[in-house]
Write an enzyme that holds these catalytic residues in place. Structure first.
Site, PDB file in Angstrom:
ATOM      1  N   HIS A  44       0.911  -1.346   0.123  1.00  0.00           N
ATOM      2  CA  HIS A  44       0.050   0.017  -0.059  1.00  0.00           C
ATOM      3  C   HIS A  44       0.838   1.378   0.075  1.00  0.00           C
ATOM      4  O   HIS A  44       0.707   2.015  -0.674  1.00  0.00           O
ATOM      5  CB  HIS A  44      -0.818  -0.088   1.506  1.00  0.00           C
ATOM      6  CG  HIS A  44      -1.591   1.089   1.489  1.00  0.00           C
ATOM      7  ND1 HIS A  44      -3.133   1.390   1.088  1.00  0.00           N
ATOM      8  CD2 HIS A  44      -1.415   2.348   1.824  1.00  0.00           C
ATOM      9  CE1 HIS A  44      -3.510   2.549   1.327  1.00  0.00           C
ATOM     10  NE2 HIS A  44      -2.549   3.395   1.866  1.00  0.00           N
ATOM     11  N   GLU A  45       2.000   1.019   0.903  1.00  0.00           N
ATOM     12  CA  GLU A  45       2.828   2.242   0.893  1.00  0.00           C
ATOM     13  C   GLU A  45       3.502   2.785  -0.451  1.00  0.00           C
ATOM     14  O   GLU A  45       3.833   3.851  -0.879  1.00  0.00           O
ATOM     15  CB  GLU A  45       3.477   2.533   2.068  1.00  0.00           C
ATOM     16  CG  GLU A  45       2.735   2.301   3.497  1.00  0.00           C
ATOM     17  CD  GLU A  45       2.021   3.499   3.695  1.00  0.00           C
ATOM     18  OE1 GLU A  45       2.048   4.584   3.369  1.00  0.00           O
ATOM     19  OE2 GLU A  45       0.902   3.093   4.391  1.00  0.00           O
ATOM     20  N   HIS A  71       1.798   4.637  -2.957  1.00  0.00           N
ATOM     21  CA  HIS A  71       1.810   6.131  -2.728  1.00  0.00           C
ATOM     22  C   HIS A  71       3.303   6.444  -3.277  1.00  0.00           C
ATOM     23  O   HIS A  71       3.083   7.610  -3.902  1.00  0.00           O
ATOM     24  CB  HIS A  71       1.669   6.368  -1.258  1.00  0.00           C
ATOM     25  CG  HIS A  71       0.427   6.139  -0.812  1.00  0.00           C
ATOM     26  ND1 HIS A  71      -0.798   6.652  -1.305  1.00  0.00           N
ATOM     27  CD2 HIS A  71      -0.131   5.486   0.612  1.00  0.00           C
ATOM     28  CE1 HIS A  71      -1.789   6.363  -0.322  1.00  0.00           C
ATOM     29  NE2 HIS A  71      -1.439   5.703   0.517  1.00  0.00           N
ATOM     30  N   GLU A 121      -5.987   6.744  -1.593  1.00  0.00           N
ATOM     31  CA  GLU A 121      -6.042   5.657  -0.728  1.00  0.00           C
ATOM     32  C   GLU A 121      -6.829   4.443  -1.067  1.00  0.00           C
ATOM     33  O   GLU A 121      -6.276   3.269  -1.078  1.00  0.00           O
ATOM     34  CB  GLU A 121      -6.867   6.049   0.708  1.00  0.00           C
ATOM     35  CG  GLU A 121      -6.154   6.959   1.684  1.00  0.00           C
ATOM     36  CD  GLU A 121      -4.680   6.557   1.985  1.00  0.00           C
ATOM     37  OE1 GLU A 121      -4.498   5.144   2.386  1.00  0.00           O
ATOM     38  OE2 GLU A 121      -3.966   7.416   2.176  1.00  0.00           O
TER      39      GLU A 121
END
Length: 340
Positions: free
Chosen positions: A166-167, A170, A241
């Site tokens: 997930h990070e 980003h 997100e």
């Protein structure tokens, strides 16, 4: 999860919101000009037109405050992701002496190879017992991934991989850079409101100058622009997100990786809310909007993260039970704590 479809939808929504953000700045300039023009007609006893360059000066000053505020805020974030992470209490990972941190660094290296990017610096928030993480940095050269001690202690390897994926999304999508720029622009919009408020302020004797009337007009239009900017920034953050969640499922090819993390966070927050009388613990304000999950209490329009239940439902395609966070070595099928 149809992660490619979710990704395209999130990207399209982001573009629309960014276009609205640009229109908000334009609308603010027009509103300030309109408010000051009306004020000039009211205070001018024998109105015979506007002074030379009236609208040009108003536009220039408004943009000076918006862009100047953006420059000041983004300049304060210079120094790379490591500087911001240290402000939040993070330190460099110690893989040579701590097995959980060795596992963390191994997963980061694996994901960097899969994403064809330079591995970001790995940091740990040792005093944070909650499950969370964030990514920061302007580019790959100064990128950082920081993970809480709670995530290291309570997540399995697959779940930790989902969290880091997930990070990584980003970082790959440029969300950290986008968030910092939007934060600067919102600060610039706030400075226009601050200008109007300073013009309306009374002196030490409680008297206001003739500038209070145009100051009131600037403060009114500036407040609307500032609130609209905050709402649009939060809406962009929520879409990013959703995008990062979909990218994490794509990277790992597993719903239970990130899905298990979010379910454990849901159980953790429910327990913390019961124990702390309705207030879950929060991390440093400087990184709240960058976290995997924000515990900050915000109104829906200004929330930087979507509701946990909605994120979990999108990953699994149906509501799922929260999980009681246990040791990261235990099976992911931990006993359900609550049902969304």
């Amino acid at each position: 999860m149809r992660f490619f479809e979710h990704q395209e939808n999130a990207r399209a929504q982001t573009l629309r919101l960014l276009a609205l953000f640009a229109l908000t700045v334009i609308a603010l300039v027009l509103a300030v000009n309109g408010a000051l023009a009306l004020t000039w007609r009211v205070v001018s006893p024998a109105w015979a037109g506007y002074p030379a360059y009236f609208f040009s000066v108003n536009t220039g000053v408004t943009l000076l405050f918006v862009l100047g505020g953006w420059w000041l805020e983004t300049s304060s974030l210079q120094g790379g992701g490591a500087r911001l992470a240290r402000r939040a209490g993070a330190r460099e990972a110690w893989p040579a002496s701590r097995l959980p941190e060795q596992r963390l660094c191994n997963i980061v290296s694996e994901l960097a190879i899969a994403a064809s990017m330079k591995p970001p610096q790995v940091m740990v928030l040792p005093r944070e017992d909650s499950i969370n993480a964030f990514a920061a940095g302007w580019s790959e050269r100064d990128a950082v991934v920081a993970v809480t001690q709670g995530a290291l202690d309570k997540l399995s390897r697959d779940e930790l991989q989902g969290l880091l994926a997930h990070e990584f999304s980003h970082l790959c999508e440029g969300d950290t850079r986008l968030n910092m720029r939007l934060a600067g622009m919102v600060f610039g919009l706030e400075m226009v409101f601050g200008l109007g408020r300073s013009l309306c302020a009374a002196d030490e004797h409680g008297r206001r100058s003739l500038l209070a009337l145009p100051g009131l007009a600037i403060m009114a239009t500036g407040s609307l622009g500032w609130l609209a900017g905050r709402a649009l920034k939060a809406a962009v953050s929520r879409q990013r997100e959703f995008l990062a969640d979909a990218r994490a499922v794509q990277f790992t090819r597993s719903k239970d990786g990130l899905g298990g993390v979010l379910r454990k966070v849901a159980g953790e927050q429910a327990r913390a809310t019961r124990q702390l009388g309705g207030h879950a613990p929060e991390l440093h304000p400087a990184v709240q909007h960058m976290l995997l999950v924000s515990a900050a209490r915000q109104q829906r329009w200004f929330a930087s993260h979507p509701p946990l239940a909605e994120r979990i439902r999108r990953i699994y395609g149906r509501p799922m039970a929260a999980l009681s966070p246990q040791s990261g070595d235990e099976d992911a099928a931990t006993r359900p704590a609550a049902l969304f």
